[in-house]
Design an enzyme around this catalytic site. Sequence first.
Site, short mmCIF file in Angstrom:
data_model
loop_
_atom_site.label_atom_id
_atom_site.label_comp_id
_atom_site.label_asym_id
_atom_site.label_seq_id
_atom_site.Cartn_x
_atom_site.Cartn_y
_atom_site.Cartn_z
N HIS A 1 0.68 -1.19 -0.36
CA HIS A 1 0.23 -0.54 -0.20
C HIS A 1 0.84 1.19 0.10
O HIS A 1 1.70 1.24 0.51
CB HIS A 1 -0.83 -0.16 1.24
CG HIS A 1 -1.05 -0.48 2.73
ND1 HIS A 1 0.40 1.14 3.40
CD2 HIS A 1 -0.39 -0.91 3.13
CE1 HIS A 1 0.88 0.70 4.57
NE2 HIS A 1 0.35 -0.78 4.81
N CYS B 1 2.77 -4.47 7.27
CA CYS B 1 2.63 -4.47 5.33
C CYS B 1 4.04 -4.05 4.34
O CYS B 1 4.98 -3.75 5.97
CB CYS B 1 1.34 -3.27 4.90
SG CYS B 1 -0.02 -3.79 5.61
#
Length: 164
Positions: free
Chosen positions: A122, A139
């Site tokens: 992301h 992430c």
Amino acid sequence: MRWLSMVLILVVAFGAAGCASKFKNYYGPKVTHVVVYKEQRKMHLLHHNTVLKSYDIDLGFAPEGHKQFEGDGRTPEGQYWIDRRNPNSAFYLSIGISYPNADDRAYAKSQGKSPGGDIFIHGQPELFKAGKDDWTAGCISVTNREMRDIYAMVKNGTQVWIYP
């Protein structure tokens, strides 16, 4: 007549501004797999053996080791797939990684814990302060500009390899 010209210019200007978008098109070679090297903080998008793009990345706040449990702050290691997309992510744009796989779930269950989930590649949140390294909850993060390219290039079903 002059007034009509000014109105027309404003309509065109606002129309062009409305066309600005975080979504891009990509017409190059297909990204066949994504390779992440955690120690080097690098991610590569490949078409077979050819690197199409490379990015510097940030990882989970506890970057060493394979993600095992919910909340451990680690980024997973191993083979996964891109399995979803979020155009409305709190982190600009995001593409989901298929963690946990069957082995991840089995190990966590054997320890009486949850493996966690929601692992994504992301961008950055709106109020992100530059200079923070390894700030995610597991992430893989890139800049928003880079995420626009990645979101366009990497399709669902793309293989992801994450190495220590």
